[in-house]
Design a protein around this motif. Structure first.
Motif, mmCIF file in Angstrom:
data_model
loop_
_atom_site.group_PDB
_atom_site.id
_atom_site.type_symbol
_atom_site.label_atom_id
_atom_site.label_comp_id
_atom_site.label_asym_id
_atom_site.label_seq_id
_atom_site.Cartn_x
_atom_site.Cartn_y
_atom_site.Cartn_z
ATOM 1 N N ARG B 259 0.829 -1.202 0.000
ATOM 2 C CA ARG B 259 0.000 0.000 0.000
ATOM 3 C C ARG B 259 0.866 1.256 0.000
ATOM 4 O O ARG B 259 0.607 2.201 -0.740
ATOM 5 C CB ARG B 259 -0.925 -0.027 1.218
ATOM 6 C CG ARG B 259 -2.093 0.890 1.113
ATOM 7 C CD ARG B 259 -3.295 0.424 1.902
ATOM 8 N NE ARG B 259 -2.945 -0.011 3.233
ATOM 9 C CZ ARG B 259 -3.476 -1.070 3.820
ATOM 10 N NH1 ARG B 259 -4.360 -1.801 3.193
ATOM 11 N NH2 ARG B 259 -3.120 -1.411 5.031
ATOM 12 N N LEU B 260 1.913 1.234 0.817
ATOM 13 C CA LEU B 260 2.802 2.403 0.887
ATOM 14 C C LEU B 260 3.438 2.681 -0.478
ATOM 15 O O LEU B 260 3.439 3.826 -0.952
ATOM 16 C CB LEU B 260 3.884 2.173 1.954
ATOM 17 C CG LEU B 260 4.970 3.252 2.032
ATOM 18 C CD1 LEU B 260 4.359 4.601 2.405
ATOM 19 C CD2 LEU B 260 6.051 2.877 3.028
ATOM 20 N N ILE B 261 3.934 1.622 -1.131
ATOM 21 C CA ILE B 261 4.572 1.826 -2.437
ATOM 22 C C ILE B 261 3.553 2.350 -3.443
ATOM 23 O O ILE B 261 3.835 3.272 -4.214
ATOM 24 C CB ILE B 261 5.207 0.518 -2.959
ATOM 25 C CG1 ILE B 261 6.246 0.017 -1.948
ATOM 26 C CG2 ILE B 261 5.874 0.736 -4.309
ATOM 27 C CD1 ILE B 261 6.768 -1.366 -2.257
ATOM 28 N N ALA B 262 2.339 1.796 -3.401
ATOM 29 C CA ALA B 262 1.296 2.247 -4.332
ATOM 30 C C ALA B 262 0.935 3.713 -4.064
ATOM 31 O O ALA B 262 0.709 4.485 -5.003
ATOM 32 C CB ALA B 262 0.068 1.364 -4.222
ATOM 33 N N ILE B 263 0.888 4.106 -2.785
ATOM 34 C CA ILE B 263 0.569 5.501 -2.459
ATOM 35 C C ILE B 263 1.676 6.411 -2.983
ATOM 36 O O ILE B 263 1.410 7.476 -3.549
ATOM 37 C CB ILE B 263 0.364 5.686 -0.933
ATOM 38 C CG1 ILE B 263 -0.965 5.043 -0.510
ATOM 39 C CG2 ILE B 263 0.371 7.165 -0.558
ATOM 40 C CD1 ILE B 263 -1.225 5.057 0.977
ATOM 41 N N ILE B 264 2.928 5.974 -2.845
ATOM 42 C CA ILE B 264 4.042 6.784 -3.360
ATOM 43 C C ILE B 264 3.894 6.965 -4.874
ATOM 44 O O ILE B 264 3.963 8.087 -5.391
ATOM 45 C CB ILE B 264 5.398 6.128 -3.016
ATOM 46 C CG1 ILE B 264 5.644 6.198 -1.504
ATOM 47 C CG2 ILE B 264 6.541 6.810 -3.776
ATOM 48 C CD1 ILE B 264 6.864 5.425 -1.028
ATOM 49 N N GLY B 265 3.628 5.860 -5.578
ATOM 50 C CA GLY B 265 3.479 5.935 -7.026
ATOM 51 C C GLY B 265 2.345 6.864 -7.432
ATOM 52 O O GLY B 265 2.519 7.761 -8.266
ATOM 53 N N ALA B 266 1.178 6.665 -6.821
ATOM 54 C CA ALA B 266 0.003 7.461 -7.185
ATOM 55 C C ALA B 266 0.214 8.932 -6.829
ATOM 56 O O ALA B 266 -0.234 9.830 -7.556
ATOM 57 C CB ALA B 266 -1.234 6.910 -6.473
ATOM 58 N N THR B 267 0.913 9.197 -5.719
ATOM 59 C CA THR B 267 1.129 10.585 -5.306
ATOM 60 C C THR B 267 2.094 11.298 -6.239
ATOM 61 O O THR B 267 1.897 12.478 -6.575
ATOM 62 C CB THR B 267 1.645 10.631 -3.856
ATOM 63 O OG1 THR B 267 0.717 9.927 -3.032
ATOM 64 C CG2 THR B 267 1.780 12.046 -3.368
ATOM 65 N N LEU B 268 3.135 10.585 -6.682
ATOM 66 C CA LEU B 268 4.057 11.189 -7.659
ATOM 67 C C LEU B 268 3.278 11.622 -8.898
ATOM 68 O O LEU B 268 3.479 12.727 -9.426
ATOM 69 C CB LEU B 268 5.139 10.185 -8.055
ATOM 70 C CG LEU B 268 6.289 9.984 -7.067
ATOM 71 C CD1 LEU B 268 7.213 8.879 -7.552
ATOM 72 C CD2 LEU B 268 7.071 11.282 -6.895
ATOM 73 N N ILE B 269 2.380 10.741 -9.356
ATOM 74 C CA ILE B 269 1.591 11.060 -10.548
ATOM 75 C C ILE B 269 0.672 12.253 -10.287
ATOM 76 O O ILE B 269 0.698 13.244 -11.025
ATOM 77 C CB ILE B 269 0.734 9.854 -10.979
ATOM 78 C CG1 ILE B 269 1.625 8.706 -11.425
ATOM 79 C CG2 ILE B 269 -0.233 10.242 -12.093
ATOM 80 C CD1 ILE B 269 0.879 7.419 -11.691
ATOM 81 N N SER B 270 -0.133 12.166 -9.211
ATOM 82 C CA SER B 270 -1.133 13.215 -8.990
ATOM 83 C C SER B 270 -0.472 14.561 -8.713
ATOM 84 O O SER B 270 -0.897 15.586 -9.242
ATOM 85 C CB SER B 270 -2.048 12.882 -7.811
ATOM 86 O OG SER B 270 -2.326 11.526 -7.772
ATOM 87 N N ALA B 271 0.581 14.560 -7.884
ATOM 88 C CA ALA B 271 1.213 15.831 -7.542
ATOM 89 C C ALA B 271 1.785 16.494 -8.787
ATOM 90 O O ALA B 271 1.619 17.705 -8.992
ATOM 91 C CB ALA B 271 2.303 15.613 -6.501
ATOM 92 N N SER B 272 2.431 15.715 -9.656
ATOM 93 C CA SER B 272 2.989 16.353 -10.850
ATOM 94 C C SER B 272 1.897 16.748 -11.834
ATOM 95 O O SER B 272 2.031 17.750 -12.539
ATOM 96 C CB SER B 272 4.054 15.472 -11.504
ATOM 97 O OG SER B 272 3.662 14.146 -11.522
ATOM 98 N N SER B 273 0.791 15.986 -11.861
ATOM 99 C CA SER B 273 -0.336 16.399 -12.708
ATOM 100 C C SER B 273 -0.875 17.746 -12.264
ATOM 101 O O SER B 273 -1.123 18.629 -13.072
ATOM 102 C CB SER B 273 -1.490 15.401 -12.615
ATOM 103 O OG SER B 273 -1.096 14.157 -13.037
ATOM 104 N N VAL B 274 -1.086 17.878 -10.958
ATOM 105 C CA VAL B 274 -1.663 19.119 -10.444
ATOM 106 C C VAL B 274 -0.727 20.289 -10.725
ATOM 107 O O VAL B 274 -1.168 21.361 -11.116
ATOM 108 C CB VAL B 274 -1.958 19.014 -8.931
ATOM 109 C CG1 VAL B 274 -2.577 20.307 -8.434
ATOM 110 C CG2 VAL B 274 -2.894 17.871 -8.653
ATOM 111 N N CYS B 275 0.578 20.080 -10.559
ATOM 112 C CA CYS B 275 1.446 21.238 -10.764
ATOM 113 C C CYS B 275 1.579 21.591 -12.233
ATOM 114 O O CYS B 275 1.914 22.701 -12.578
ATOM 115 C CB CYS B 275 2.780 21.072 -10.046
ATOM 116 S SG CYS B 275 3.945 20.040 -10.839
ATOM 117 N N LEU B 276 1.253 20.674 -13.115
ATOM 118 C CA LEU B 276 1.249 20.998 -14.548
ATOM 119 C C LEU B 276 -0.053 21.681 -14.963
ATOM 120 O O LEU B 276 -0.032 22.691 -15.657
ATOM 121 C CB LEU B 276 1.362 19.712 -15.368
ATOM 122 C CG LEU B 276 2.609 19.428 -16.169
ATOM 123 C CD1 LEU B 276 2.371 18.218 -17.046
ATOM 124 C CD2 LEU B 276 3.044 20.614 -17.003
#
Lengths: 258, 353
Positions: B259-276
């Motif tokens: 779960r932790l690894i999946a949260i890291i992966g999903a957060t990297l995606i969402s955070a960079s999406s939002v900042c773009l």
């Protein structure tokens, strides 16, 4: 050999099980009996190590299971839950295939051999025709069979079943009991909990009787399940009847006296 | 009443031949190929669409022969304006769909979206802070990215304090932190200069790809690709994570770690999406649903399909956003206009089942 020595445990600081000891040989079917809250499920959880024990040793073939990692443990012990927890439309085949997870690398996916193994298990349980059906649309009995198939797919030595026959009709109960017998015939240890004291007479060769977290008895059904011990455990008078059915087979029935 | 065992077989010893690839698998590969073709043609077609329309012929010439063979103004529009925007739209849609699919599985809830742990509102707060502090454009993006990740990190720390049913406490912690962040955003908006800063914050939060350039794309693409690869590697374990933790452990995985690894992966995606592109909702909720309807729940199939469908969907939405009306429509508004009715249909259909 599956050995449990002086096992105690519970949730947080609360102790539920006290000083449980027993040992089993391959091919044993053991029924765990006792009233609600006596610690049946707690015992199963500690065997699966999903709950940490407070004291005692659980060893398999002479090796302490604490020394195994999750993956190795999953090659020895499989769990068949009472209720499943599926929120998504997985097919029966996908569900059963999940049992192979411990047998491949953590970042890879099932190989052809895993897929073949899964088909074989489905065939042996006679549920091949369900392979592409959505699991959550199955009846209770079929679901239980699929969960057993998943556990068999895990290819373990021990099957741990939480009330496998509860809430099933007679025909489905027979299907599950047959599957349990089949597993025991191949040298697996089958441990199950039940609320029906008559059930161990049909399938089990060992019985563990619990009350308030303590062992009341451990041994063969005939020797342990007597009206005296059952009354002690369930706190109501119980009769053990020996009757002959229409096929001229002798069976035992435990009935409460209300 | 005695039960006899009719069949005695040794497990795993008899290996009979079966048709290993079923009809479902074949269907999946056909769908995959069709979607790859659709995705590529949508990407190429998107270069042609816009205020200044470019013939497809020019685009293909530029791709296959080089920029010398097309007029220089066309080459500049394609390379500097349309390329970053189109790639950003596709990658944001694809990434958010993959992140959403992963979250829905691990929170065992088909109505969860990628910002359930507060990443979007956290990033929004970061951006609002950067705008009001008069930071340059790239700092707005960095602040958004960092605050998005910090909020998820705090939500994770709070949510994993409980021993059992961590999924529930994670969702609760994420929702609470999200609320906290949006009240801070409101406070900042209230205090902001109403002629310059307030519109800037509001516009940023609406979600738009109008300001994407190659530099911003470069900064965001790496974490996005990294997160997507991480989730793709976990695809089989994500299936196991849809079971409850006890079953997952018995099957042989460590659900907390996965779960932790999946949260890291999903957060990297969402955070960079939002900042773009600001807050673009609904994609991560809708696409995984449609995918499950097409190929089922198995992540080995649903992740690639979600990626392609999400990318194509958001790219089409962004094309509409920039061409539908003389003035650009905020992309976030457009996806919400589609998303909300979709959600309602979902509830009604779920109620009928």
């Amino acid at each position: 050999m599956l050995e449990v020595k002086h096992l105690s445990g519970g949730y947080g600081k609360k102790q539920i099980l006290h000083d449980i000891s027993f040992s089993l040989t391959p091919g044993t079917v053991m029924g765990i009996l006792g009233p609600n809250g006596c610690g049946k499920t707690t015992l199963l959880r500690m065997l699966l190590r999903t709950l940490n024990k407070q004291a005692g040793v659980i060893s398999f073939n002479g090796k302490d299971i604490d020394l195994l990692n999750r993956n190795e443990l999953a090659k020895h012990f499989a769990y068949i839950p009472q209720r499943d927890s599926v929120a998504f439309p997985y097919t029966v085949f996908e569900m059963v295939l999940m049992g192979r997870t411990a047998h491949f690398n953590s970042l890879s996916t099932p190989s052809r051999n895993d897929i073949q193994f899964t088909y074989d298990i489905l065939e042996k349980l006679n549920i091949c025709q369900l392979a592409d059906t959505i699991y959550s649309k199955l009846s209770g009995g079929e679901r239980q069979l699929v969960l057993i198939a998943r556990a068999l797919c895990q290819d373990t030595d021990v099957l741990i079943m939480d009330e496998p026959t509860s809430s099933l009709d007679y025909k489905n109960q027979k299907l599950i009991i047959d599957a349990m017998k089949l597993a025991a015939k191949t040298g697996k240890y089958v441990l199950f909990t039940t609320h029906s004291p008559s059930e161990p007479f049909l399938i089990a060769n060992q019985v563990l009787l619990l009350k308030e977290g303590r062992m009341v008895g451990f041994g063969s059904p005939n020797e342990i399940l007597t009206s005296a011990t059952l009354e002690q455990v369930y706190s109501i008078p119980m009769d053990v009847h020996s009757i002959t059915n229409i096929k001229n087979q002798e069976i035992k029935l435990c009935l409460p006296i209300y | 009443m005695t039960y006899t065992v009719t069949k005695v077989v040794e497990w795993g010893k008899t290996m009979t031949k079966h048709a290993v690839s079923s009809v479902r698998t074949t269907k999946y590969y056909i769908l995959l190929i069709v979607l790859v073709i659709i995705s590529i043609s949508t990407i190429i077609a998107s270069f042609a669409i816009g205020y200044y329309s470019i013939p497809i012929k020019d685009i293909l010439t530029l791709i296959f022969k080089g920029e010398k063979y097309v007029p220089s103004n066309v080459a500049i529009i394609i390379k500097r304006i349309r390329f970053p925007r189109i790639i950003a739209a596709f990658m944001i849609g694809a990434g958010l769909s993959v992140a959403g699919a992963s979250y829905q599985g691990m929170f065992k809830n088909p109505l969860v979206s990628p910002d359930i742990l507060g990443v979007s509102t956290g990033a929004g707060l970061g951006a609002a802070l950067a705008i009001i502090l008069d930071y340059p454009n790239f700092m707005i993006q960095i602040m958004a990215f960092i605050l998005g990740i910090i909020v998820v990190f705090i939500a994770y720390l709070i949510g994993t304090r409980t021993k059992y049913r961590q999924e529930i406490s994670l969702i609760l912690a994420g929702t609470m932190l999200g609320t906290l962040c949006s009240s801070f955003i409101t406070l900042i908006k209230y205090l902001a200069d109403p002629y310059e800063k307030l519109p800037a914050i509001t516009y940023w939060l609406m979600g738009s790809l109008a300001k994407v350039n190659n530099q911003a794309l470069l900064f965001s693409l790496l974490p996005m690709i990294l997160g997507t690869i991480l989730l793709y590697l976990l695809r089989w374990r994500l299936n196991i994570l849809t079971l409850n933790d006890e079953e997952a452990e018995a099957i042989g995985i460590n659900p907390k770690r996965v779960r932790l690894i999946a949260i890291i992966g999903a957060t990297l995606i969402s955070a960079s999406s939002v900042c773009l592109g600001g807050i673009i909702g609904w994609v991560g909720l809708m696409i995984p649903h449609l995918t499950r309807g097409l190929v089922g729940a198995d992540y080995r199939k649903s992740l690639p399909i979600s990626f392609l469908m999400g990318g194509t969907f958001l790219l089409i939405m962004d094309n509409l956003a920039r061409t539908l009306y003389a003035m650009e429509i905020p992309l976030g508004v457009l996806t919400s206009l589609l998303g909300a009715p979709f959600f309602i249909v979902l509830i009604i259909r779920g109620g009928r089942q």
